[in-house]
Design a protein around this motif. Structure first.
Motif, PDB file in Angstrom:
ATOM      1  N   ALA A  82      -1.440   4.066  -9.092  1.00  0.00           N
ATOM      2  CA  ALA A  82      -0.202   3.287  -9.031  1.00  0.00           C
ATOM      3  C   ALA A  82       0.921   4.077  -8.381  1.00  0.00           C
ATOM      4  O   ALA A  82       1.777   3.498  -7.697  1.00  0.00           O
ATOM      5  CB  ALA A  82       0.209   2.858 -10.441  1.00  0.00           C
ATOM      6  N   LEU A  83       0.932   5.388  -8.558  1.00  0.00           N
ATOM      7  CA  LEU A  83       1.963   6.217  -7.935  1.00  0.00           C
ATOM      8  C   LEU A  83       1.712   6.386  -6.442  1.00  0.00           C
ATOM      9  O   LEU A  83       2.637   6.716  -5.694  1.00  0.00           O
ATOM     10  CB  LEU A  83       2.022   7.589  -8.610  1.00  0.00           C
ATOM     11  N   LEU A  84       0.490   6.155  -6.004  1.00  0.00           N
ATOM     12  CA  LEU A  84       0.168   6.237  -4.579  1.00  0.00           C
ATOM     13  C   LEU A  84       0.373   4.909  -3.861  1.00  0.00           C
ATOM     14  O   LEU A  84       0.721   4.883  -2.682  1.00  0.00           O
ATOM     15  CB  LEU A  84      -1.281   6.696  -4.394  1.00  0.00           C
ATOM     16  N   ALA A  85       0.157   3.796  -4.559  1.00  0.00           N
ATOM     17  CA  ALA A  85       0.288   2.466  -3.943  1.00  0.00           C
ATOM     18  C   ALA A  85       0.738   1.469  -4.994  1.00  0.00           C
ATOM     19  O   ALA A  85       0.097   1.333  -6.038  1.00  0.00           O
ATOM     20  CB  ALA A  85      -1.034   2.023  -3.317  1.00  0.00           C
ATOM     21  N   TRP A 144       0.816  -1.207   0.000  1.00  0.00           N
ATOM     22  CA  TRP A 144       0.000   0.000   0.000  1.00  0.00           C
ATOM     23  C   TRP A 144       0.856   1.266   0.000  1.00  0.00           C
ATOM     24  O   TRP A 144       0.309   2.373  -0.071  1.00  0.00           O
ATOM     25  CB  TRP A 144      -0.929   0.017   1.207  1.00  0.00           C
ATOM     26  N   ALA A 145       2.161   1.113   0.085  1.00  0.00           N
ATOM     27  CA  ALA A 145       3.058   2.274   0.097  1.00  0.00           C
ATOM     28  C   ALA A 145       3.318   2.767  -1.322  1.00  0.00           C
ATOM     29  O   ALA A 145       3.100   2.047  -2.301  1.00  0.00           O
ATOM     30  CB  ALA A 145       4.366   1.907   0.777  1.00  0.00           C
ATOM     31  N   SER A 146       3.794   4.007  -1.441  1.00  0.00           N
ATOM     32  CA  SER A 146       4.162   4.551  -2.743  1.00  0.00           C
ATOM     33  C   SER A 146       5.360   3.786  -3.299  1.00  0.00           C
ATOM     34  O   SER A 146       6.145   3.208  -2.543  1.00  0.00           O
ATOM     35  CB  SER A 146       4.498   6.032  -2.626  1.00  0.00           C
ATOM     36  N   PRO A 147       5.530   3.762  -4.613  1.00  0.00           N
ATOM     37  CA  PRO A 147       6.639   3.015  -5.211  1.00  0.00           C
ATOM     38  C   PRO A 147       8.002   3.538  -4.759  1.00  0.00           C
ATOM     39  O   PRO A 147       8.181   4.730  -4.511  1.00  0.00           O
ATOM     40  CB  PRO A 147       6.448   3.247  -6.720  1.00  0.00           C
TER      41      PRO A 147
END
Length: 530
Positions: free
Chosen positions: A323-326, A277-280
Motif C-alpha cells: 500500500a505504501l508503494l501503490a 500505481w503511484a505511491s500515496p
C-alpha cells in the motif's frame, strides 16, 4: 469430529475471562437481535456510500470487451480495439467479469451496474466484519474506517470482484486458524473462478503464502497457544494453496494466466504516469484515512499486551508495504488489517494490560452474545418483541429505501449525461464520426475506453490496458503528448490524422505551428486534424 472439536476449543488465544470465540456466519445468524440489527444497518449504510455515478475510465473498455465476447461467443484473446496493438495476443484475464458487466448493463443500464458494484463493495466489507472481535458497535466503527480507506477503488471494474474473493479467502483462513472449521477444499474452485474474473488472484496466493509462512514462524519463534497451527494443519494449508495455484490455468488463457502479474508490474510507466500505481500522497485528504488505519494498527498491537501471531505479522507487513508503494493496494491492506486491529484493540479496551490505565469499558455488564452494555439490552427488553421487530424492520427499511433513492439519483440519465459530458469528449465523438473513418487518432490515455465504447468503428491509439501496450506504446504516447524529442516522427510513423487530447498538454501548443488545424474544442478537450 473429535479433532475438529479439539481444534475449535483451542483455536483462540485466551486471555482471562474475555476470551472471544471467533465470529462465523453461523455465529452472526445466531447472534442477538441487537447485534444483527447493527450488522444489517452498517451494511446498508456502506451500500449507500458505495452507490456512485459509474464513470471509471476503464469501465468503458471492459463493457466493450464484454459486448464483443457476447456477440462472438468466445472470449477475446487478441486485440481488436487499438491500431497500435491490433491483432496481437491479449491475456484478457477479466473476460468473465466483462461479460457480467455487459449483461448487467443490458438488463438495467447504469443503475443496475452501479448497484452491482455497490453490492460487491458491501460484500467484501461484510466478510471482514465477520472476522473482527468485539462488540457490534466497535466492529461497525472499524468497518467504517476501513471503508474510508478502501472506498477510492470502489468503481465499476472487475477489480471489485477481486476484493470480494480476497476477503472470502481471508475469511476461510480465519475460520481455519481461529474457528476450527476446515473449508480449505473451497479454495480451488474459488481460485478457478478468480482467474476468470480478474488478475488480482495473485493477492489471494500472497495471502495463502504469508499465512503458511507466518504459521511456520510461530513454531520457529516458539509461540505457544491456540493461535499456532500444528505442523499437520500447516501442511494441509500449504497443500490446498499449491492446488489453488495450479488450477488457475483452468480458463481461456491457459498457462498464460501465470504471466499476468509479471506482465503488469513489469511496466515501468505504471508508477510514473498512472496515479493508482503511484505511491500515496498524504497531502491528499482522501488518502489520509490510510494513515489513521496504519497508526491504529501499530498502537493496538503495541499496547494490547498480546503477542502478534506470525501470520498476522507477515500479512500486515507485506500488504502494508504494498500500500505504501501503490495506492491501489489500500483496499487489500484494509481488508487484512481490520481483523488484526479488532483482536488487539478490543483486548486492550477490555483487559487494560497497561498499569495505571483506566479501562474505558470495565465496569459495564456485557452480554456474552451481543457484547452491548446491559442498560441498552434492558431498555430493549422493556418493549414487546413484536414492537421491537416492527421498529427494527422499519429502520432497516427506511435506510434501504434511502440507499436505493441515492442509487437512482446518482445514475439518473440526466445526471449521467451531464457527468459524462464534463469528463469525456462527448461532442468530439460526434465530430469525428462526421469526419468519417479515414486516418488514425491519437487520443488521451484516459479517454481510450470511452472511445472504444462510443465509437467502436474507429480504433484507438491507447487505452487502460497497460499490460497490452507496455512501456513501448505508453512511452511513445507520453513522448508525444509532452511534445518531447521525436514527437512528430511518432505521429508520422503511426499515420496520425487526428489528435484528441486535453488542452493543457504541451502537444496542444505546438501542433498549430506544425501545420495542424484546430477542428473543435471545449474546456476539457481539443481536437486537431492534419
Amino acid at each position: 469430529m473429535a479433532e475438529a472439536a479439539k481444534n475449535a476449543s483451542t483455536s483462540t488465544h485466551e486471555v482471562g475471562a474475555s476470551a472471544h470465540v471467533p465470529t462465523t456466519w453461523v455465529h452472526a445468524v445466531g447472534a442477538s437481535t441487537t447485534e444483527r440489527l447493527v450488522f444489517v444497518v452498517i451494511l446498508v449504510l456502506l451500500f449507500a456510500a458505495a452507490a456512485r455515478t459509474p464513470l471509471d475510465s476503464d469501465m468503458w473498455w471492459h463493457l466493450g470487451a464484454g459486448e464483443a465476447t457476447l456477440e462472438s461467443g468466445v472470449s477475446l484473446r487478441q486485440d481488436i480495439f487499438s491500431f497500435t496493438r491490433f491483432g496481437e495476443k491479449w491475456i484478457n484475464h477479466s473476460w468473465l467479469a466483462q461479460v457480467g458487466m455487459a449483461l448487467i448493463y443490458r438488463s438495467g443500464g447504469w443503475m443496475a451496474l452501479a448497484g452491482a458494484m455497490a453490492l460487491l463493495a458491501t460484500a467484501s466489507m461484510a466478510l471482514v466484519y465477520l472476522q473482527i472481535d468485539g462488540a457490534a458497535l466497535f466492529k461497525a466503527f472499524l468497518l467504517v474506517l476501513g471503508s474510508l480507506v478502501a472506498s477510492p477503488v470502489w468503481s465499476p471494474r472487475p477489480q471489485l470482484a477481486s476484493f470480494v474473493l480476497f476477503a472470502l479467502t481471508a475469511y476461510l483462513l480465519h475460520l481455519y486458524r481461529r474457528g476450527g472449521l476446515d473449508g480449505l477444499w473451497l479454495m480451488p474452485p474459488l481460485f478457478i473462478l478468480w482467474s476468470n474474473l480478474h488478475g488480482g488472484y495473485v493477492l489471494g496466493l500472497m495471502l495463502l503464502a504469508l499465512t503458511v509462512g507466518g504459521e511456520m514462524f510461530n513454531h520457529i519463534a516458539w509461540m505457544e497457544g491456540g493461535e499456532r497451527l500444528s505442523w499437520k494443519r500447516i501442511g494441509r494449508l500449504a497443500m490446498w494453496g499449491g492446488v489453488s495455484g495450479l488450477v488457475l490455468v483452468i480458463n481461456p488463457n491457459g498457462i498464460d494466466t501465470w504471466l499476468i502479474p509479471f506482465r503488469t508490474v513489469g511496466v515501468e510507466a505504471l508508477t510514473r504516469f498512472i496515479s493508482e500505481w503511484a505511491s500515496p500522497d498524504f497531502h491528499d485528504l482522501s488518502q489520509q484515512p490510510f494513515l489513521v488505519l496504519l497508526f491504529l494498527l501499530l498502537a493496538a498491537v503495541g499496547l494490547s499486551g498480546r503477542r502478534l501471531a506470525g501470520s498476522d505479522l507477515f500479512t500486515v507487513i507485506w500488504f502494508g508495504g504494498m500500500a505504501l508503494l501503490a495506492r491501489r493496494n489500500f483496499a487489500p491492506f484494509a481488508l487484512v488489517a481490520l481483523p488484526v486491529i479488532g483482536r488487539h484493540l478490543w483486548q486492550m479496551l477490555i483487559e487494560c494490560p497497561l498499569r495505571g490505565y483506566v479501562c474505558p469499558l470495565r465496569g459495564y455488564e456485557w452480554s456474552e452474545r451481543a457484547k452491548l452494555p446491559s442498560i441498552i439490552l434492558r431498555s430493549n427488553r422493556e418493549l414487546p418483541q413484536a414492537v421491537r421487530k416492527v421498529i427494527n424492520l422499519s429502520l432497516v427499511g427506511l435506510l434501504g429505501f434511502l440507499a436505493l433513492v441515492k442509487l437512482y439519483v446518482v445514475t439518473h440519465p440526466a445526471l449521467m449525461d451531464t457527468a459524462v459530458a464534463a469528463t469525456y469528449p462527448v461532442k468530439a465523438v460526434a465530430t469525428l464520426k462526421a469526419q468519417g473513418n479515414s486516418g488514425n487518432l491519437m487520443n488521451e490515455y484516459r479517454w481510450g475506453g470511452y472511445l472504444i465504447w462510443n465509437m467502436p468503428e474507429r480504433r484507438v491509439f491507447i487505452d487502460g490496458r497497460t499490460d497490452l501496450f507496455g512501456d513501448e506504446i505508453i512511452g511513445e504516447w507520453i513522448t508525444t503528448v509532452q511534445a518531447g524529442e521525436g514527437w512528430q516522427d511518432i505521429l508520422d510513423q503511426w499515420q496520425i490524422h487526428y489528435v484528441l487530447i486535453e488542452p493543457g498538454r504541451p502537444l496542444a501548443k505546438v501542433l498549430p505551428a506544425a501545420g495542424w488545424k484546430l477542428i473543435d474544442s471545449e474546456t476539457h478537450w481539443i481536437l486537431y486534424g492534419r
